[in-house]
Design a protein around this motif. Structure first.
Motif, PDB file in Angstrom:
ATOM      1  N   TRP A 159      -7.883  23.993  -9.838  1.00  0.00           N
ATOM      2  CA  TRP A 159      -7.460  22.630 -10.127  1.00  0.00           C
ATOM      3  C   TRP A 159      -6.161  22.291  -9.387  1.00  0.00           C
ATOM      4  CZ3 TRP A 159     -10.125  18.786 -12.281  1.00  0.00           C
ATOM      5  CH2 TRP A 159     -11.251  19.106 -13.041  1.00  0.00           C
ATOM      6  N   LEU A 160      -5.286  23.268  -9.248  1.00  0.00           N
ATOM      7  CA  LEU A 160      -4.044  23.014  -8.517  1.00  0.00           C
ATOM      8  C   LEU A 160      -4.317  22.709  -7.046  1.00  0.00           C
ATOM      9  CD1 LEU A 160      -1.596  25.678 -10.003  1.00  0.00           C
ATOM     10  CD2 LEU A 160      -1.657  23.223 -10.463  1.00  0.00           C
ATOM     11  N   TRP A 161      -5.260  23.424  -6.433  1.00  0.00           N
ATOM     12  CA  TRP A 161      -5.650  23.088  -5.059  1.00  0.00           C
ATOM     13  C   TRP A 161      -6.098  21.625  -4.981  1.00  0.00           C
ATOM     14  CZ3 TRP A 161      -4.164  25.875  -1.186  1.00  0.00           C
ATOM     15  CH2 TRP A 161      -4.083  27.263  -1.271  1.00  0.00           C
ATOM     16  N   PHE A 162      -6.860  21.203  -5.989  1.00  0.00           N
ATOM     17  CA  PHE A 162      -7.382  19.831  -6.011  1.00  0.00           C
ATOM     18  C   PHE A 162      -6.252  18.810  -6.143  1.00  0.00           C
ATOM     19  CE2 PHE A 162      -8.955  16.246  -8.644  1.00  0.00           C
ATOM     20  CZ  PHE A 162      -9.841  15.689  -7.735  1.00  0.00           C
ATOM     21  N   PHE A 163      -5.387  18.974  -7.164  1.00  0.00           N
ATOM     22  CA  PHE A 163      -4.358  17.967  -7.419  1.00  0.00           C
ATOM     23  C   PHE A 163      -3.251  18.001  -6.363  1.00  0.00           C
ATOM     24  CE2 PHE A 163      -6.157  18.052 -11.767  1.00  0.00           C
ATOM     25  CZ  PHE A 163      -6.445  16.701 -11.867  1.00  0.00           C
ATOM     26  N   TYR A 164      -2.829  19.188  -5.956  1.00  0.00           N
ATOM     27  CA  TYR A 164      -1.818  19.234  -4.907  1.00  0.00           C
ATOM     28  C   TYR A 164      -2.393  18.734  -3.581  1.00  0.00           C
ATOM     29  CZ  TYR A 164       1.699  21.788  -7.672  1.00  0.00           C
ATOM     30  OH  TYR A 164       2.659  22.142  -8.596  1.00  0.00           O
ATOM     31  N   GLY A 165      -3.684  18.964  -3.359  1.00  0.00           N
ATOM     32  CA  GLY A 165      -4.315  18.427  -2.157  1.00  0.00           C
ATOM     33  C   GLY A 165      -4.302  16.908  -2.148  1.00  0.00           C
ATOM     34  N   ILE A 166      -4.668  16.304  -3.285  1.00  0.00           N
ATOM     35  CA  ILE A 166      -4.613  14.843  -3.395  1.00  0.00           C
ATOM     36  C   ILE A 166      -3.191  14.349  -3.156  1.00  0.00           C
ATOM     37  CG2 ILE A 166      -4.757  12.912  -5.028  1.00  0.00           C
ATOM     38  CD1 ILE A 166      -7.180  14.241  -6.250  1.00  0.00           C
ATOM     39  N   ALA A 167      -2.224  15.035  -3.752  1.00  0.00           N
ATOM     40  CA  ALA A 167      -0.833  14.624  -3.611  1.00  0.00           C
ATOM     41  C   ALA A 167      -0.409  14.607  -2.145  1.00  0.00           C
ATOM     42  CB  ALA A 167       0.069  15.563  -4.420  1.00  0.00           C
ATOM     43  N   LEU A 168      -0.709  15.660  -1.416  1.00  0.00           N
ATOM     44  CA  LEU A 168      -0.274  15.747  -0.019  1.00  0.00           C
ATOM     45  C   LEU A 168      -0.968  14.715   0.855  1.00  0.00           C
ATOM     46  CD1 LEU A 168      -0.135  19.632   0.255  1.00  0.00           C
ATOM     47  CD2 LEU A 168       1.823  18.066   0.337  1.00  0.00           C
ATOM     48  N   ILE A 169      -2.263  14.489   0.613  1.00  0.00           N
ATOM     49  CA  ILE A 169      -2.980  13.461   1.376  1.00  0.00           C
ATOM     50  C   ILE A 169      -2.390  12.088   1.098  1.00  0.00           C
ATOM     51  CG2 ILE A 169      -5.196  12.278   1.620  1.00  0.00           C
ATOM     52  CD1 ILE A 169      -6.528  15.030   1.070  1.00  0.00           C
ATOM     53  N   ALA A 194       0.819  -1.217   0.000  1.00  0.00           N
ATOM     54  CA  ALA A 194       0.000   0.000   0.000  1.00  0.00           C
ATOM     55  C   ALA A 194       0.849   1.263   0.000  1.00  0.00           C
ATOM     56  CB  ALA A 194      -0.932  -0.002   1.214  1.00  0.00           C
ATOM     57  N   ALA A 195       1.961   1.258   0.721  1.00  0.00           N
ATOM     58  CA  ALA A 195       2.777   2.472   0.847  1.00  0.00           C
ATOM     59  C   ALA A 195       3.277   2.984  -0.497  1.00  0.00           C
ATOM     60  CB  ALA A 195       3.930   2.237   1.815  1.00  0.00           C
ATOM     61  N   PRO A 196       3.913   2.153  -1.335  1.00  0.00           N
ATOM     62  CA  PRO A 196       4.367   2.677  -2.628  1.00  0.00           C
ATOM     63  C   PRO A 196       3.217   3.012  -3.570  1.00  0.00           C
ATOM     64  CG  PRO A 196       4.776   0.325  -2.505  1.00  0.00           C
ATOM     65  CD  PRO A 196       4.399   0.772  -1.132  1.00  0.00           C
ATOM     66  N   LEU A 197       2.105   2.317  -3.449  1.00  0.00           N
ATOM     67  CA  LEU A 197       0.958   2.645  -4.302  1.00  0.00           C
ATOM     68  C   LEU A 197       0.405   4.024  -3.955  1.00  0.00           C
ATOM     69  CD1 LEU A 197      -0.847  -0.824  -4.381  1.00  0.00           C
ATOM     70  CD2 LEU A 197       0.445   0.258  -6.235  1.00  0.00           C
ATOM     71  N   LEU A 198       0.334   4.348  -2.664  1.00  0.00           N
ATOM     72  CA  LEU A 198      -0.089   5.689  -2.252  1.00  0.00           C
ATOM     73  C   LEU A 198       0.935   6.740  -2.679  1.00  0.00           C
ATOM     74  CD1 LEU A 198      -1.494   4.868   1.293  1.00  0.00           C
ATOM     75  CD2 LEU A 198      -2.803   5.845  -0.608  1.00  0.00           C
ATOM     76  N   LEU A 199       2.206   6.393  -2.563  1.00  0.00           N
ATOM     77  CA  LEU A 199       3.257   7.312  -3.006  1.00  0.00           C
ATOM     78  C   LEU A 199       3.117   7.603  -4.500  1.00  0.00           C
ATOM     79  CD1 LEU A 199       5.900   8.718  -1.906  1.00  0.00           C
ATOM     80  CD2 LEU A 199       7.132   6.770  -2.911  1.00  0.00           C
ATOM     81  N   TYR A 200       2.842   6.572  -5.279  1.00  0.00           N
ATOM     82  CA  TYR A 200       2.665   6.723  -6.728  1.00  0.00           C
ATOM     83  C   TYR A 200       1.448   7.579  -7.043  1.00  0.00           C
ATOM     84  CZ  TYR A 200       2.045   5.218 -11.624  1.00  0.00           C
ATOM     85  OH  TYR A 200       1.892   5.171 -12.987  1.00  0.00           O
ATOM     86  N   LEU A 201       0.352   7.348  -6.355  1.00  0.00           N
ATOM     87  CA  LEU A 201      -0.852   8.157  -6.551  1.00  0.00           C
ATOM     88  C   LEU A 201      -0.553   9.634  -6.285  1.00  0.00           C
ATOM     89  CD1 LEU A 201      -3.922   8.611  -6.905  1.00  0.00           C
ATOM     90  CD2 LEU A 201      -4.179   8.025  -4.474  1.00  0.00           C
ATOM     91  N   GLY A 202       0.121   9.909  -5.175  1.00  0.00           N
ATOM     92  CA  GLY A 202       0.459  11.289  -4.852  1.00  0.00           C
ATOM     93  C   GLY A 202       1.368  11.905  -5.890  1.00  0.00           C
ATOM     94  N   ALA A 203       2.332  11.131  -6.374  1.00  0.00           N
ATOM     95  CA  ALA A 203       3.279  11.649  -7.356  1.00  0.00           C
ATOM     96  C   ALA A 203       2.589  11.967  -8.683  1.00  0.00           C
ATOM     97  CB  ALA A 203       4.405  10.639  -7.572  1.00  0.00           C
TER      98      ALA A 203
END
Length: 304
Positions: free
Chosen positions: A229-239, A182-191
């Protein structure tokens, strides 16, 4: 051709290629974007994040070095392939017409030979890993191959770029453990979400030329709503990055350093001027600093 005439338009002044590389090397170094190191930094950092996330304590210096060599080689090969595919489009865009292929500094045959050489270097690095990581690495080639064509058919080429460019977020973990979790998959999603954000900022430099020649991008799709849109995508990335840290069991020092990185992303959003290409380029380049902060955060969470 004089040196200042040969310099690519969006390269930093006084970069090492223009000032120190032998004259015969410069066109190929520019083709590999060695005069613009931000590209290989953005490819390398997800690899380093993943290695650090998978490690117990300090990450392996050998693995970090191997990923550095691989990132420079594969960034160069990806740019070479992209320029081969886009040579006619690049000739019609002000910022890119000075690149080696459209300018005639490198022939198509020379570019193809250089592409093969860089791929062989990347292959050498990949073959030093375990069998699972090798198979995982090969599976990314489809994304790399199709990315240059996406701007012709979808307004979301940045999404495909994110999928391809951040494969190292999976590969680093696989090189350590020979598996995924799960950890690398979440890292990939954020990236991936992070890449959509920063490459949208980058694409605003070319939006007028892109609209004229029919090339698509998220910059054109988002337009005046880009900051939302940047708030949305950067928000997803940080979460997702925070979730990756939690899934990997990182210590408490991970989170305050991540918060500093979050502040940098917020600064990008609130200071963005989509009609100022120089500002867009500066904000885009600042993502190297975010990536380094996230790497420090992960290492701090492992060792402190």
């Amino acid at each position: 051709m004089k040196q200042d005439q040969a310099r690519v338009a969006d390269a930093q002044p006084e970069n090492w290629v223009d000032t120190h590389a032998p004259a015969w090397v410069r066109p190929f170094a520019r083709l590999a974007r060695l005069d613009r190191p931000i590209g290989w930094w953005l490819l390398l950092l997800p690899c380093w994040w993943s290695v650090a996330l998978a490690s117990e304590g300090w990450p392996s210096l050998v693995l970090l070095l191997l990923f550095f060599i691989g990132a420079v080689a594969m960034r160069g090969s990806g740019c070479t392939w992209n320029d081969i595919v886009d040579r006619d489009i690049d000739a019609a865009v002000a910022r890119t017409r000075s690149r080696p292929l459209p300018s005639g500094a490198v022939t198509l045959r020379g570019a193809l030979a250089f592409l093969v050489l860089q791929c062989l270097i990347g292959l050498g690095v990949l073959l030093s890993f375990n069998s699972f990581a090798i198979l995982l690495g090969f599976s990314s080639l489809i994304l790399v191959a199709i990315y240059p064509f996406m701007k012709r058919i979808t307004y979301w080429p940045q999404f495909v770029l994110g999928l391809a460019f951040n494969w190292g977020a999976l590969l680093g973990w696989a090189a350590v453990h020979g598996s995924l979790s799960a950890a690398p998959l979440l890292l990939y999603l954020g990236a991936v979400a992070w890449t959509i954000g920063y490459d949208t900022i980058y694409a605003h430099q070319d939006k007028e030329d892109d609209a004229l020649i029919g090339v698509k991008s998220t910059a054109l799709k988002f337009g005046e709503t880009t900051q939302k849109w940047l708030w949305f995508f950067y928000g997803i990335a940080l979460i997702a990055f925070a979730g990756a840290g939690a899934a990997a069991g990182l210590g408490p020092f991970f989170y305050p350093v991540l918060a500093v990185g979050a502040a940098l992303l917020v600064w990008q959003i609130v200071t963005l001027d989509i009609d100022d290409p120089a500002r867009c380029l500066r904000l885009f380049r600042s993502n190297r600093d975010f990536g380094l902060l996230l790497f420090v955060a992960i290492v701090a969470g492992q060792v402190a």
